[in-house]
Design a protein around this motif. Structure first.
Motif, PDB file in Angstrom:
ATOM      1  N   TYR A   1       0.849  -1.190   0.000  1.00 47.33           N
ATOM      2  CA  TYR A   1       0.000   0.000   0.000  1.00 47.33           C
ATOM      3  C   TYR A   1       0.888   1.244   0.000  1.00 47.33           C
ATOM      4  O   TYR A   1       1.019   1.931   1.011  1.00 47.33           O
ATOM      5  CB  TYR A   1      -0.910  -0.020   1.231  1.00 47.33           C
ATOM      6  N   PRO A   2       1.518   1.545  -1.145  1.00 47.75           N
ATOM      7  CA  PRO A   2       2.423   2.693  -1.200  1.00 47.75           C
ATOM      8  C   PRO A   2       1.653   4.010  -1.062  1.00 47.75           C
ATOM      9  O   PRO A   2       0.509   4.105  -1.505  1.00 47.75           O
ATOM     10  CB  PRO A   2       3.047   2.567  -2.608  1.00 47.75           C
ATOM     11  N   PRO A   3       2.293   5.023  -0.451  1.00 47.46           N
ATOM     12  CA  PRO A   3       3.633   4.996   0.150  1.00 47.46           C
ATOM     13  C   PRO A   3       3.617   4.664   1.642  1.00 47.46           C
ATOM     14  O   PRO A   3       4.572   4.939   2.346  1.00 47.46           O
ATOM     15  CB  PRO A   3       4.117   6.427  -0.082  1.00 47.46           C
ATOM     16  N   TRP A   4       2.534   4.074   2.118  1.00 51.99           N
ATOM     17  CA  TRP A   4       2.445   3.728   3.537  1.00 51.99           C
ATOM     18  C   TRP A   4       3.289   2.498   3.875  1.00 51.99           C
ATOM     19  O   TRP A   4       4.061   2.518   4.829  1.00 51.99           O
ATOM     20  CB  TRP A   4       0.987   3.468   3.933  1.00 51.99           C
ATOM     21  N   SER A   5       3.122   1.439   3.113  1.00 47.78           N
ATOM     22  CA  SER A   5       3.786   0.181   3.450  1.00 47.78           C
ATOM     23  C   SER A   5       4.073  -0.608   2.183  1.00 47.78           C
ATOM     24  O   SER A   5       3.150  -0.977   1.455  1.00 47.78           O
ATOM     25  CB  SER A   5       2.889  -0.631   4.394  1.00 47.78           C
TER      26      SER A   5
ATOM     27  N   SER B   1       6.893  11.897   7.384  1.00 48.69           N
ATOM     28  CA  SER B   1       5.739  12.284   6.586  1.00 48.69           C
ATOM     29  C   SER B   1       6.156  13.091   5.357  1.00 48.69           C
ATOM     30  O   SER B   1       5.694  12.841   4.244  1.00 48.69           O
ATOM     31  CB  SER B   1       4.762  13.101   7.445  1.00 48.69           C
ATOM     32  N   GLU B   2       7.037  14.051   5.559  1.00 49.54           N
ATOM     33  CA  GLU B   2       7.523  14.870   4.434  1.00 49.54           C
ATOM     34  C   GLU B   2       8.290  14.007   3.429  1.00 49.54           C
ATOM     35  O   GLU B   2       8.214  14.233   2.212  1.00 49.54           O
ATOM     36  CB  GLU B   2       8.418  15.996   4.958  1.00 49.54           C
ATOM     37  N   LYS B   3       9.004  13.032   3.935  1.00 49.19           N
ATOM     38  CA  LYS B   3       9.782  12.135   3.072  1.00 49.19           C
ATOM     39  C   LYS B   3       8.878  11.347   2.129  1.00 49.19           C
ATOM     40  O   LYS B   3       9.168  11.232   0.931  1.00 49.19           O
ATOM     41  CB  LYS B   3      10.599  11.180   3.949  1.00 49.19           C
ATOM     42  N   TRP B   4       7.766  10.818   2.650  1.00 48.22           N
ATOM     43  CA  TRP B   4       6.931   9.916   1.856  1.00 48.22           C
ATOM     44  C   TRP B   4       5.754  10.600   1.172  1.00 48.22           C
ATOM     45  O   TRP B   4       5.277  10.132   0.138  1.00 48.22           O
ATOM     46  CB  TRP B   4       6.424   8.773   2.730  1.00 48.22           C
ATOM     47  N   PHE B   5       5.265  11.718   1.741  1.00 50.56           N
ATOM     48  CA  PHE B   5       4.078  12.370   1.178  1.00 50.56           C
ATOM     49  C   PHE B   5       4.336  13.785   0.673  1.00 50.56           C
ATOM     50  O   PHE B   5       3.454  14.395   0.068  1.00 50.56           O
ATOM     51  CB  PHE B   5       2.964  12.434   2.239  1.00 50.56           C
ATOM     52  N   GLU B   6       5.546  14.307   0.973  1.00 48.37           N
ATOM     53  CA  GLU B   6       5.862  15.704   0.674  1.00 48.37           C
ATOM     54  C   GLU B   6       4.838  16.635   1.315  1.00 48.37           C
ATOM     55  O   GLU B   6       4.493  17.684   0.776  1.00 48.37           O
ATOM     56  CB  GLU B   6       5.941  15.933  -0.840  1.00 48.37           C
TER      57      GLU B   6
ATOM     58  N   PHE C   1     -11.437   4.009  -5.368  1.00 45.43           N
ATOM     59  CA  PHE C   1     -11.548   4.876  -4.190  1.00 45.43           C
ATOM     60  C   PHE C   1     -10.476   4.475  -3.192  1.00 45.43           C
ATOM     61  O   PHE C   1     -10.411   3.318  -2.757  1.00 45.43           O
ATOM     62  CB  PHE C   1     -12.941   4.728  -3.588  1.00 45.43           C
ATOM     63  N   SER C   2      -9.621   5.427  -2.839  1.00 41.04           N
ATOM     64  CA  SER C   2      -8.528   5.146  -1.901  1.00 41.04           C
ATOM     65  C   SER C   2      -8.123   6.439  -1.224  1.00 41.04           C
ATOM     66  O   SER C   2      -8.619   7.520  -1.556  1.00 41.04           O
ATOM     67  CB  SER C   2      -7.323   4.546  -2.640  1.00 41.04           C
ATOM     68  N   ASP C   3      -7.193   6.347  -0.270  1.00 37.26           N
ATOM     69  CA  ASP C   3      -6.711   7.583   0.331  1.00 37.26           C
ATOM     70  C   ASP C   3      -5.835   8.306  -0.682  1.00 37.26           C
ATOM     71  O   ASP C   3      -5.333   7.722  -1.654  1.00 37.26           O
ATOM     72  CB  ASP C   3      -5.968   7.307   1.644  1.00 37.26           C
ATOM     73  N   VAL C   4      -5.668   9.603  -0.497  1.00 40.21           N
ATOM     74  CA  VAL C   4      -5.034  10.441  -1.519  1.00 40.21           C
ATOM     75  C   VAL C   4      -3.591  10.031  -1.801  1.00 40.21           C
ATOM     76  O   VAL C   4      -3.125  10.139  -2.949  1.00 40.21           O
ATOM     77  CB  VAL C   4      -5.117  11.932  -1.124  1.00 40.21           C
ATOM     78  N   SER C   5      -2.863   9.549  -0.800  1.00 38.70           N
ATOM     79  CA  SER C   5      -1.471   9.162  -1.034  1.00 38.70           C
ATOM     80  C   SER C   5      -1.380   7.970  -1.973  1.00 38.70           C
ATOM     81  O   SER C   5      -0.534   7.923  -2.875  1.00 38.70           O
ATOM     82  CB  SER C   5      -0.781   8.849   0.296  1.00 38.70           C
TER      83      SER C   5
ATOM     84  N   PHE D   1      -0.542   5.985  -7.700  1.00 40.12           N
ATOM     85  CA  PHE D   1      -1.045   5.391  -8.951  1.00 40.12           C
ATOM     86  C   PHE D   1      -0.965   6.392 -10.094  1.00 40.12           C
ATOM     87  O   PHE D   1      -0.500   6.063 -11.201  1.00 40.12           O
ATOM     88  CB  PHE D   1      -2.488   4.927  -8.749  1.00 40.12           C
ATOM     89  N   LEU D   2      -1.381   7.632  -9.856  1.00 40.57           N
ATOM     90  CA  LEU D   2      -1.387   8.643 -10.913  1.00 40.57           C
ATOM     91  C   LEU D   2       0.026   9.012 -11.359  1.00 40.57           C
ATOM     92  O   LEU D   2       0.216   9.474 -12.481  1.00 40.57           O
ATOM     93  CB  LEU D   2      -2.123   9.897 -10.434  1.00 40.57           C
TER      94      LEU D   2
END
Length: 265
Positions: free
Chosen positions: A34-38, A252-257, A183-187, A192-193
């Motif tokens: 489940y990128p970028p979470w895990s 958080s900044e590293k993975w989601f900016e 439908f998923s969380d924005v990250s 995907f996009l």
């Protein structure tokens, strides 16, 4: 004198053994897909924001930890069956899940979006009420066991809901045209996009906040068993320190900016 030295050495060894035995050891359940979470990299290592969260948490707790990769839908059953000790896997805190497991304080917030083809009529929608109407009869994919599936079922009964074991499976069907939207969380949507597979897709311009409906929960937390009250207290305190000292903000900044952290009072 020799007897005294031997007695002292014996006491030190007993103390060291007791300290070693009392060291906290945690098996952390996570999805790993489940990128970028895990995610799991080619070397078999778990990476992502939740992996960094787990590493920071274990360092703060002075605990010996290892990740156990498991399908998302199987994480709570694995916790209940004592195959893992805690869950760190973008797990939303919901009332339904609280009946089964305990949660830490929230450490992150989630915002969700629908993703659809750029030429879809959904691209013209800008408010939630219109979106509900526009999705009626459409095939919408969600990951099995997620709060987003519960949200669609509760608020959009006209949707033809399709569930998938993994986010990758859902996105493959979306790219192949077997779904009208995902439908998923924005990250996860942004990930995907940002890939070639998502080149012909875009976010539907309606932000779904966690606070908009009880099914979406109160943010993301660490899952654990109800009876582990002492562990919960330790994890809550450690997470609060990591939020306040900026350690989790850097991850958080590293993975989601972006800073997606929950607040800690």
């Amino acid at each position: 004198m020799r007897k005294a030295i031997l007695a002292l050495c014996s006491s030190v060894m007993v103390f060291a053994s007791a300290a070693q035995a009392s060291a906290l050891e945690l098996r952390i359940g996570t999805e790993g897909a489940y990128p970028p979470w895990s995610m799991v990299n080619p070397a078999g290592e778990v990476t992502g924001f939740d992996a960094d969260t787990g590493a920071l948490l274990c360092a703060k707790l002075e605990a010996k930890c290892k990740f156990v990769v498991q399908d998302f839908a199987g994480l709570i059953p694995a916790l209940q069956a004592n195959r893992v000790d805690i869950i760190i896997s973008a797990l939303s805190i919901t009332d339904d899940r609280r009946k089964k497991i305990e949660f830490s304080i929230p450490y992150a917030e989630l915002t969700s979006y629908f993703v659809a083809p750029k030429d879809s009529d959904l691209m013209n929608v800008t408010d939630l009420e219109t979106l509900r109407s526009a999705l009626t009869g459409k095939r919408v994919g969600v990951q099995q066991g997620t709060a987003r599936g519960a949200y669609v079922q509760a608020t959009m009964p006209g949707v033809d809901l399709k569930t998938y074991e993994s986010l990758d499976q859902m996105q493959i069907d979306l790219e192949a045209g077997r779904l009208d939207a995902g439908f998923s969380d924005v990250s996860a949507a942004d990930d995907f996009l940002g890939r070639p597979a998502g080149a012909n897709f875009a976010l539907v311009n309606v932000k779904i906040l966690s606070s908009s409906h009880p099914t979406l929960g109160e943010g993301v937390g660490v899952g654990m068993r109800h009876e582990d009250t002492e562990l919960k207290a330790k994890i809550d305190a450690a997470l609060c320190e990591l939020i306040k000292d900026g350690s989790l903000a850097k991850a958080s900044e590293k993975w989601f900016e972006a800073n997606i952290l929950a607040s800690c009072k």
